[in-house]
Design an enzyme around this catalytic site. Structure first.
Site, PDB file in Angstrom:
ATOM      1  N   GLN A  10       0.807  -1.212   0.000  1.00 17.80           N
ATOM      2  CA  GLN A  10       0.000   0.000   0.000  1.00 17.80           C
ATOM      3  C   GLN A  10       0.844   1.267   0.000  1.00 17.80           C
ATOM      4  O   GLN A  10       0.304   2.364  -0.104  1.00 17.80           O
ATOM      5  CB  GLN A  10      -0.938   0.001   1.213  1.00 17.80           C
ATOM      6  CG  GLN A  10      -1.967  -1.101   1.196  1.00 17.80           C
ATOM      7  CD  GLN A  10      -2.833  -1.125   2.455  1.00 17.80           C
ATOM      8  OE1 GLN A  10      -2.773  -0.231   3.301  1.00 17.80           O
ATOM      9  NE2 GLN A  10      -3.648  -2.158   2.583  1.00 17.80           N
ATOM     10  N   HIS A  56      -1.308   0.521   5.597  1.00 15.62           N
ATOM     11  CA  HIS A  56      -1.805   1.580   6.482  1.00 15.62           C
ATOM     12  C   HIS A  56      -0.822   2.753   6.596  1.00 15.62           C
ATOM     13  O   HIS A  56      -0.463   3.192   7.679  1.00 15.62           O
ATOM     14  CB  HIS A  56      -2.129   1.015   7.864  1.00 15.62           C
ATOM     15  CG  HIS A  56      -3.219  -0.011   7.853  1.00 15.62           C
ATOM     16  ND1 HIS A  56      -3.735  -0.570   8.992  1.00 15.62           N
ATOM     17  CD2 HIS A  56      -3.898  -0.592   6.826  1.00 15.62           C
ATOM     18  CE1 HIS A  56      -4.676  -1.446   8.673  1.00 15.62           C
ATOM     19  NE2 HIS A  56      -4.777  -1.474   7.351  1.00 15.62           N
ATOM     20  N   GLU A  94     -15.223   4.611   8.897  1.00 11.29           N
ATOM     21  CA  GLU A  94     -15.765   5.752   9.621  1.00 11.29           C
ATOM     22  C   GLU A  94     -15.616   7.060   8.848  1.00 11.29           C
ATOM     23  O   GLU A  94     -14.657   7.256   8.103  1.00 11.29           O
ATOM     24  CB  GLU A  94     -15.039   5.917  10.965  1.00 11.29           C
ATOM     25  CG  GLU A  94     -15.243   4.770  11.930  1.00 11.29           C
ATOM     26  CD  GLU A  94     -14.538   4.995  13.253  1.00 11.29           C
ATOM     27  OE1 GLU A  94     -14.683   4.144  14.143  1.00 11.29           O
ATOM     28  OE2 GLU A  94     -13.842   6.033  13.403  1.00 11.29           O
ATOM     29  N   TYR A 114     -10.034   9.268  18.607  1.00 11.52           N
ATOM     30  CA  TYR A 114     -11.077   8.635  17.803  1.00 11.52           C
ATOM     31  C   TYR A 114     -11.184   7.123  18.024  1.00 11.52           C
ATOM     32  O   TYR A 114     -11.900   6.444  17.308  1.00 11.52           O
ATOM     33  CB  TYR A 114     -10.887   9.022  16.331  1.00 11.52           C
ATOM     34  CG  TYR A 114     -11.210  10.487  16.162  1.00 11.52           C
ATOM     35  CD1 TYR A 114     -12.493  10.911  15.822  1.00 11.52           C
ATOM     36  CD2 TYR A 114     -10.273  11.468  16.468  1.00 11.52           C
ATOM     37  CE1 TYR A 114     -12.811  12.260  15.743  1.00 11.52           C
ATOM     38  CE2 TYR A 114     -10.575  12.819  16.389  1.00 11.52           C
ATOM     39  CZ  TYR A 114     -11.853  13.200  16.031  1.00 11.52           C
ATOM     40  OH  TYR A 114     -12.167  14.549  15.979  1.00 11.52           O
ATOM     41  N   TYR A 135     -10.701  -9.591  10.264  1.00 18.81           N
ATOM     42  CA  TYR A 135     -11.060 -10.072   8.928  1.00 18.81           C
ATOM     43  C   TYR A 135     -11.540 -11.521   8.948  1.00 18.81           C
ATOM     44  O   TYR A 135     -12.289 -11.934   8.067  1.00 18.81           O
ATOM     45  CB  TYR A 135      -9.877  -9.915   7.970  1.00 18.81           C
ATOM     46  CG  TYR A 135      -9.603  -8.475   7.613  1.00 18.81           C
ATOM     47  CD1 TYR A 135     -10.539  -7.724   6.899  1.00 18.81           C
ATOM     48  CD2 TYR A 135      -8.422  -7.858   7.990  1.00 18.81           C
ATOM     49  CE1 TYR A 135     -10.305  -6.396   6.576  1.00 18.81           C
ATOM     50  CE2 TYR A 135      -8.171  -6.524   7.664  1.00 18.81           C
ATOM     51  CZ  TYR A 135      -9.119  -5.806   6.964  1.00 18.81           C
ATOM     52  OH  TYR A 135      -8.883  -4.495   6.653  1.00 18.81           O
TER      53      TYR A 135
END
Length: 383
Positions: free
Chosen positions: A99, A163, A257, A267, A278
């Site tokens: 990623q 991430h 979210e 948060y 998962y």
């Protein structure tokens, strides 16, 4: 009724939002379905001639050229709907790792005067093996970046390949915000103010730490942090009406979210969540806890939200003053209506458009959508 189910919003059409109720497609009136259809039919999707595979970010220059980041590490230019067959040079080393890669791009609010362009990407700069998210700025001269400046680099390199975040936005005061995901270390980084990751950051445009950042007086804290307890924020945008910062982030299985980002707020990740692992197992039984913020909206099942913009252009009268974001998982766009700081309605539009990576409203008033494997598409209003 299961609380997680009761708090979710089905994403099949126009729906009212509530933390305690949800509506399904078969509950919609004929008028609601017709309204959703009219919104979708108001635009035509027009492809540009672009060969980027994963178009992570884009900005439009004053001459209407589109500057596009390719996650593989290339910086490209689209002119008059056609991608120029030449890479822009001058980027520092970009670590392409799952990623990770070349991520977001944004123009300084006063770009016409100062020429600064901001980038986030995965960098191996610093100690330790692996990489972490960095923020830089540079100017564009012909097909080269010049005057490059490093503004921030996540200190804790990791060999994990996911991430990284990461989006960029500016507020009305000229501060720059950007996000770094939890780097796949949910139990270590997001709740710890002394380390980078799982955070939204706030800086002066030149990288200095604002003296009113929420943790400047907290011993051991990373003073660039603006908010924390995030998983993987890949949407970040400033409401042009209120100046407030909004972000969306990928949850695990369920629990994506949409959040209103405020100074010093926690948060909750991974202490509270509306998702599960998962493999379907639970990692927390909590969806609420004192001192932790509730999302303004969450999706269960996950939609894999991507990109985000506030639509201000008069070219899309039915979309004006709403949030537009993408779904990578379900290949559509989501149009969200706010009432103040609360979500009151969402609509699924352009179903089947493709795996949406980015959504951007250009200086020319048109909306551009980056689609994995398909390049950039332009949404053209229809009479």
């Amino acid at each position: 009724m299961n609380h997680k189910l009761a708090s979710a919003i089905a994403l099949s059409s126009t729906l009212l939002f509530s933390h305690t109720s949800y509506a399904q497609d078969n509950s919609l009136s004929a008028a609601q379905k017709q309204a959703a259809s009219e919104v979708e039919q108001a635009v035509k999707v027009m492809p540009t001639q672009s060969d980027v595979t994963i178009p992570w970010g884009m900005v439009q220059l004053p001459n209407n050229d589109l500057l596009v980041t390719e996650r593989s590490g290339k910086l490209r230019l689209i002119r008059d709907g056609v991608m120029i067959d030449r890479d822009i040079e001058g980027l520092p080393n970009v670590v392409v790792n799952n990623q990770g890669g070349l991520l977001d791009v944004a123009l300084h609010p006063e770009y016409s005067d100062n020429g600064w362009i901001y980038f986030t990407f995965s960098s191996d700069k610093g100690e330790g093996k692996g990489s972490n998210t960095a923020l830089i700025r540079a100017r564009l001269k012909d097909f080269s970046l010049v005057d490059l400046q490093w503004l921030y680099k996540g200190a804790e390199n990791s060999e994990k390949g996911h991430h990284y975040g990461s989006r960029i936005t500016f507020d009305k005061q000229g501060f720059v915000y950007f996000s770094i995901g939890d780097r796949g270390q949910r139990d270590v980084l997001p709740q710890d103010l002394s380390v980078d990751g799982g955070k939204v950051y706030r800086l002066h445009d030149d990288g200095r730490i604002p003296n009113d950042n929420p943790f400047v007086d907290v011993a051991g804290a990373k003073t660039a942090i603006f908010s924390y307890g995030h998983r993987n924020p890949q949407g970040l945008a400033t409401d042009p009406n209120t100046g407030r910062i909004w972000a969306h982030e990928h949850g695990p299985k369920g629990g994506d979210e949409l959040n209103l980002i405020e100074a010093g707020k926690n948060y909750g990740w991974p202490v509270i969540s509306y998702g599960v692992n998962y493999n379907g197992t639970s990692f927390t039984d909590l969806t609420r806890q004192d001192g932790m913020e509730q999302p303004k909206l969450y999706w269960d099942p996950s939609i894999a939200p991507s990109g985000m913009t506030f639509v201000t252009s008069s070219k899309y009268p039915k979309w004006q003053n709403k949030i537009l974001l993408g779904s990578m998982k379900f290949s559509h766009l989501v149009l969200i209506t706010l009432n103040g700081d609360e979500v009151v309605e969402q609509q699924k539009v352009l179903d089947g458009i493709g795996r949406v990576r980015n959504v951007y409203q250009g200086r020319d008033g048109f909306i551009y959508v980056g689609i994995d494997g398909q390049g950039i598409k332009k949404l053209v209003p229809q009479p």
